[in-house]
Design a protein around this motif. Structure first.
Motif, PDB file in Angstrom:
ATOM      1  N   MET A  19       0.838  -1.198   0.000  1.00 54.51           N
ATOM      2  CA  MET A  19       0.000   0.000   0.000  1.00 54.51           C
ATOM      3  C   MET A  19       0.875   1.250   0.000  1.00 54.51           C
ATOM      4  O   MET A  19       0.572   2.223  -0.688  1.00 54.51           O
ATOM      5  CB  MET A  19      -0.936  -0.003   1.211  1.00 54.51           C
ATOM      6  CG  MET A  19      -2.079  -0.984   1.086  1.00 54.51           C
ATOM      7  SD  MET A  19      -3.141  -1.083   2.548  1.00 54.51           S
ATOM      8  CE  MET A  19      -3.593   0.602   2.802  1.00 54.51           C
ATOM      9  N   GLN A  20       1.974   1.232   0.755  1.00 50.33           N
ATOM     10  CA  GLN A  20       2.883   2.379   0.797  1.00 50.33           C
ATOM     11  C   GLN A  20       3.545   2.590  -0.553  1.00 50.33           C
ATOM     12  O   GLN A  20       3.663   3.731  -1.024  1.00 50.33           O
ATOM     13  CB  GLN A  20       3.945   2.185   1.888  1.00 50.33           C
ATOM     14  CG  GLN A  20       4.828   3.396   2.083  1.00 50.33           C
ATOM     15  CD  GLN A  20       4.053   4.635   2.499  1.00 50.33           C
ATOM     16  OE1 GLN A  20       3.207   4.565   3.376  1.00 50.33           O
ATOM     17  NE2 GLN A  20       4.310   5.748   1.872  1.00 50.33           N
ATOM     18  N   LEU A  21       3.961   1.516  -1.199  1.00 51.15           N
ATOM     19  CA  LEU A  21       4.562   1.623  -2.534  1.00 51.15           C
ATOM     20  C   LEU A  21       3.570   2.212  -3.530  1.00 51.15           C
ATOM     21  O   LEU A  21       3.915   3.063  -4.353  1.00 51.15           O
ATOM     22  CB  LEU A  21       5.053   0.260  -3.023  1.00 51.15           C
ATOM     23  CG  LEU A  21       6.298  -0.295  -2.350  1.00 51.15           C
ATOM     24  CD1 LEU A  21       6.549  -1.723  -2.838  1.00 51.15           C
ATOM     25  CD2 LEU A  21       7.499   0.585  -2.633  1.00 51.15           C
ATOM     26  N   ALA A  50       4.004   5.728  -5.438  1.00 49.34           N
ATOM     27  CA  ALA A  50       3.950   5.798  -6.901  1.00 49.34           C
ATOM     28  C   ALA A  50       2.884   6.793  -7.341  1.00 49.34           C
ATOM     29  O   ALA A  50       3.093   7.558  -8.293  1.00 49.34           O
ATOM     30  CB  ALA A  50       3.666   4.422  -7.489  1.00 49.34           C
ATOM     31  N   GLN A  51       1.764   6.810  -6.649  1.00 50.67           N
ATOM     32  CA  GLN A  51       0.687   7.737  -6.993  1.00 50.67           C
ATOM     33  C   GLN A  51       1.130   9.178  -6.737  1.00 50.67           C
ATOM     34  O   GLN A  51       0.878  10.067  -7.551  1.00 50.67           O
ATOM     35  CB  GLN A  51      -0.565   7.413  -6.175  1.00 50.67           C
ATOM     36  CG  GLN A  51      -1.781   8.210  -6.567  1.00 50.67           C
ATOM     37  CD  GLN A  51      -3.017   7.775  -5.777  1.00 50.67           C
ATOM     38  OE1 GLN A  51      -2.915   7.021  -4.827  1.00 50.67           O
ATOM     39  NE2 GLN A  51      -4.153   8.265  -6.194  1.00 50.67           N
ATOM     40  N   GLU A  52       1.826   9.416  -5.626  1.00 48.04           N
ATOM     41  CA  GLU A  52       2.313  10.759  -5.320  1.00 48.04           C
ATOM     42  C   GLU A  52       3.340  11.215  -6.355  1.00 48.04           C
ATOM     43  O   GLU A  52       3.324  12.369  -6.778  1.00 48.04           O
ATOM     44  CB  GLU A  52       2.909  10.795  -3.914  1.00 48.04           C
ATOM     45  CG  GLU A  52       1.867  10.702  -2.820  1.00 48.04           C
ATOM     46  CD  GLU A  52       2.469  10.574  -1.431  1.00 48.04           C
ATOM     47  OE1 GLU A  52       3.711  10.541  -1.314  1.00 48.04           O
ATOM     48  OE2 GLU A  52       1.690  10.504  -0.473  1.00 48.04           O
ATOM     49  N   VAL A  53       4.227  10.321  -6.778  1.00 47.98           N
ATOM     50  CA  VAL A  53       5.218  10.660  -7.796  1.00 47.98           C
ATOM     51  C   VAL A  53       4.518  10.991  -9.108  1.00 47.98           C
ATOM     52  O   VAL A  53       4.858  11.972  -9.777  1.00 47.98           O
ATOM     53  CB  VAL A  53       6.232   9.500  -7.983  1.00 47.98           C
ATOM     54  CG1 VAL A  53       7.079   9.692  -9.222  1.00 47.98           C
ATOM     55  CG2 VAL A  53       7.106   9.364  -6.742  1.00 47.98           C
ATOM     56  N   ASN A  54       3.515  10.195  -9.469  1.00 45.16           N
ATOM     57  CA  ASN A  54       2.762  10.429 -10.699  1.00 45.16           C
ATOM     58  C   ASN A  54       2.075  11.794 -10.653  1.00 45.16           C
ATOM     59  O   ASN A  54       2.102  12.543 -11.625  1.00 45.16           O
ATOM     60  CB  ASN A  54       1.740   9.308 -10.909  1.00 45.16           C
ATOM     61  CG  ASN A  54       1.134   9.327 -12.289  1.00 45.16           C
ATOM     62  OD1 ASN A  54       1.713   9.864 -13.225  1.00 45.16           O
ATOM     63  ND2 ASN A  54      -0.034   8.742 -12.419  1.00 45.16           N
ATOM     64  N   ALA A  80       1.834  17.579 -12.236  1.00 48.24           N
ATOM     65  CA  ALA A  80       1.880  18.993 -11.867  1.00 48.24           C
ATOM     66  C   ALA A  80       3.058  19.679 -12.544  1.00 48.24           C
ATOM     67  O   ALA A  80       2.939  20.816 -13.040  1.00 48.24           O
ATOM     68  CB  ALA A  80       1.975  19.145 -10.355  1.00 48.24           C
ATOM     69  N   LEU A  81       4.189  19.015 -12.608  1.00 52.13           N
ATOM     70  CA  LEU A  81       5.373  19.573 -13.269  1.00 52.13           C
ATOM     71  C   LEU A  81       5.091  19.782 -14.756  1.00 52.13           C
ATOM     72  O   LEU A  81       5.443  20.824 -15.329  1.00 52.13           O
ATOM     73  CB  LEU A  81       6.546  18.599 -13.099  1.00 52.13           C
ATOM     74  CG  LEU A  81       7.837  19.261 -12.715  1.00 52.13           C
ATOM     75  CD1 LEU A  81       8.124  18.919 -11.269  1.00 52.13           C
ATOM     76  CD2 LEU A  81       8.942  18.784 -13.584  1.00 52.13           C
ATOM     77  N   GLU A  82       4.457  18.797 -15.373  1.00 50.87           N
ATOM     78  CA  GLU A  82       4.129  18.883 -16.799  1.00 50.87           C
ATOM     79  C   GLU A  82       3.157  20.035 -17.053  1.00 50.87           C
ATOM     80  O   GLU A  82       3.347  20.815 -18.011  1.00 50.87           O
ATOM     81  CB  GLU A  82       3.515  17.559 -17.270  1.00 50.87           C
ATOM     82  CG  GLU A  82       3.257  17.501 -18.755  1.00 50.87           C
ATOM     83  CD  GLU A  82       2.672  16.155 -19.182  1.00 50.87           C
ATOM     84  OE1 GLU A  82       2.302  16.049 -20.366  1.00 50.87           O
ATOM     85  OE2 GLU A  82       2.578  15.241 -18.343  1.00 50.87           O
ATOM     86  N   LEU A  83       2.143  20.175 -16.226  1.00 49.83           N
ATOM     87  CA  LEU A  83       1.189  21.278 -16.385  1.00 49.83           C
ATOM     88  C   LEU A  83       1.886  22.625 -16.200  1.00 49.83           C
ATOM     89  O   LEU A  83       1.609  23.588 -16.938  1.00 49.83           O
ATOM     90  CB  LEU A  83       0.035  21.139 -15.391  1.00 49.83           C
ATOM     91  CG  LEU A  83      -0.973  20.042 -15.682  1.00 49.83           C
ATOM     92  CD1 LEU A  83      -1.952  19.893 -14.515  1.00 49.83           C
ATOM     93  CD2 LEU A  83      -1.730  20.333 -16.962  1.00 49.83           C
TER      94      LEU A  83
END
Length: 80
Positions: free
Chosen positions: A50-52, A56-60, A65-68
């Motif tokens: 669940m932590q992984l 992964a979801q937070e990194v995504n 956000a960086l792309e936007l």
């Protein structure tokens, strides 16, 4: 000795609470192997998974956000 009457043994086993038992083997006469579930270890592994997934979801989300932000900066440069 203990396993002479397999039908009686079957009836006794069906009445037992085997919630924590993963496997029962009778490898040879008058012997029995019982393998138990390690529920705490299973819980630890589920927590890690669940932590992984959360990481992964937070990194995504960070990359989105960086792309936007980059698209927004690029759009501002084009407009000027």
């Amino acid at each position: 000795m203990i396993f002479e009457n397999k039908e009686a043994l079957q009836g006794q086993i069906e009445q037992l609470d085997l919630f924590h038992v993963a496997e029962i083997k009778i490898p040879k006469e008058n012997a029995i192997e019982i393998k138990f579930f390690d529920r705490f270890k299973a819980f630890e592994q589920l927590t890690e998974l669940m932590q992984l997934q959360t990481d992964a979801q937070e990194v995504n989300e960070f990359y989105k956000a960086l792309e936007l932000g980059a698209k927004s900066l690029n759009k501002d440069e084009v407009d000027e």
